[in-house]
Design a protein around this motif. Structure first.
Motif: not given
Ligand code: UTP
Length: 441
Positions: A78-85, A92, A129, A160, A186-187, A215-216, A367
């Motif tokens: 799963v690599a769809g997150g926004q890496a905001s932190r 990411k 993803m 996603q 969300g994941h 998770q990525v 993170k």
């Molecule tokens: P995190 O929420 O811990 O990391 O997601 P993030 O989204 O990369 O960073 P922040 O929260 O914005 O700082 C944990 C894992 O779930 C994936 C992320 O890519 C990461 O591998 N994820 C998270 C998704 O694939 N989709 C989402 O909507 C949220």
């Protein structure tokens, strides 16, 4: 509003999933209640894959390798997150984490997939993803790097979905006059994204029956860990999880616990601090199974989850959206997300198994920019694992400073030992000898 903009907005509203919108509004009126602490029981933890002297682990690893050799496993990241932190521009997975080489998380994972394919002699498809904000960039990143030498047809991308954010009163919000404000789902959106366009079905037709998901942002993820897969397959579990043993109650990972015989992941923020600090008779934390969101999932179960109603998690935030006066402003909003591991209780009694993950070998989350779970801590963990494996293989024990293994060189210490005649150390990096070099005896 121009007629074109009005039509675009009307079309987006007409395409909304009415049932989901009703669920979102219901969750807003009555957010799901967390389980009572006194009802939570710690799950049994199977031994970690690194404990190879344990016959249970050895047998499980054999079973897992059989499955891998038979081409019945796919890896999902799963690599769809926004890496905001992390505050990183771009996906990411593209973050250059390699302590010396700057190899990206994607490259490190691709290397592991490559090596597992090589060892299993099987295709081991890899699904990433992505999210709406990084899908194009992720695909372009892989294409520009020739998919790190993996056959492009064996690397799949699934984006996603999104969910509309709502006002605290349950009204839709607009990001622009002609567009709703939406956020990634969300994941937990994994299941639907895999089912969309028939990807799960195609994997199944290709002989895959089990998914290994990670998770990525875990730099140490043991891709398609054979012992974990073997434990999963040798049980009645439909979804299995890895867990690190929490030693500090304050560590910010969810807890895997059973409630009425059903496994679930409880968010640390939902548990009173005192309950998290309770000790068991062995002196360790009573609730210690820290969820690292690494799973083995039956393909059929993933298919069922694509149609299931996973619980919605609410996040109340200020967002830039149109206010009641139609002007862009900072307004209060509620975002909705689903989580992969909320499928655990839906697997029923006995439908889940939990294996302990060896933290130093398997878990180094990226993170934050600094502090805990940061660039520095993930790099240190990668370097320390490289040193342990090299020392176990009789390589580089005298080398000082940071060490790094070239991506794909080995997937565990024994694997590296088996290749020790094919490698050489250059400036702290252990690399594969080029084919024309003379292999050391
Ligand atoms: P995190 O929420 O811990 O990391 O997601 P993030 O989204 O990369 O960073 P922040 O929260 O914005 O700082 C944990 C894992 O779930 C994936 C992320 O890519 C990461 O591998 N994820 C998270 C998704 O694939 N989709 C989402 O909507 C949220």
């Amino acid at each position: 509003m121009s007629p074109g903009a009005a039509a675009a907005l009307a079309a987006e509203i007409a395409a909304l999933d009415a049932k989901m919108l009703e669920r979102q509004r219901a969750a807003l009126r009555a957010p799901p209640e967390a389980a009572a602490v006194e009802d939570l029981e710690p799950p049994e933890l199977l031994p970690p894959s690194s404990r190879i002297e344990d016959p249970r682990v050895r047998n499980a690893a054999e079973r897992g390798w059989e499955e891998l050799r038979g081409g019945r496993v796919a890896v999902v990241t799963v690599a769809g997150g926004q890496a905001s932190r992390l505050g990183f521009e771009g996906p990411k997975g593209a973050y250059p984490l390699g302590p010396i080489s700057g190899a990206s998380l994607f490259q490190i994972l691709a290397g592991a997939v490559h090596r597992m394919r090589e060892r299993a002699g099987a295709p081991l498809p890899w699904v990433l993803m992505t999210g709406p904000e990084n899908d194009a960039a992720t695909r372009a990143y892989f294409a520009a790097r020739n998919h790190f030498g993996l056959d492009a047809r064996s690397v799949h991308f699934a984006c996603q979905g999104t969910l509309p954010a709502l006002t605290p009163d349950g009204e839709l919000l607009r990001a622009a006059p002609d567009r709703l404000f939406r956020n990634p789902d969300g994941h937990g959106g994994l299941y639907r994204s895999l089912a969309r366009d028939g990807l799960l079905e195609r994997l199944g037709n290709g002989g895959v029956s089990t998914l290994f998901t990670c998770q990525v942002d875990n730099a140490l993820a043991p891709v398609a860990d054979p012992a974990f897969l073997g434990f999963h397959l040798g049980s009645a579990a439909r979804i299995s999880s890895k867990a690190v043993v929490k030693t500090e109650a304050s560590e910010k990972v969810g807890l895997l616990a059973e409630c009425g015989g059903l496994l679930q992941c409880v968010e640390y923020s939902d548990l009173p601090a005192a309950a998290q600090q309770t000790r068991a008779s062995d002196g360790g934390l009573r609730l210690r199974a820290g969820n690292i969101a690494m799973h083995a999932i039956d393909l059929t179960f993933a298919q069922e989850m694509a149609a299931a109603d996973l619980p919605l998690h609410l996040a109340r935030k200020q967002v830039r959206a149109l206010g009641p006066d139609g002007l862009l402003a900072s307004v209060p909003a509620v975002k909705f997300e689903t989580f992969v591991f909320d499928a655990l209780p839906l697997a029923g009694r006995g439908g889940c198994l939990v294996q302990e993950a060896d933290r130093a070998e398997e878990f180094a989350p990226l993170k934050n920019r600094s502090g805990a779970d940061s660039i520095a801590s993930a790099r240190t963990a990668l370097g320390a694992r490289a040193r342990r494996w090299m020392e176990a293989a009789g390589l580089g024990s005298s080398a000082s400073g940071v060490l790094e293994l070239a991506p794909g060189l080995a997937v565990d210490a024994a694997d590296l030992r088996s290749r020790k005649d094919e490698v050489e150390l250059h400036g702290g990096r252990l690399l594969r000898l080029r084919p024309h070099s003379t292999a050391r005896s």
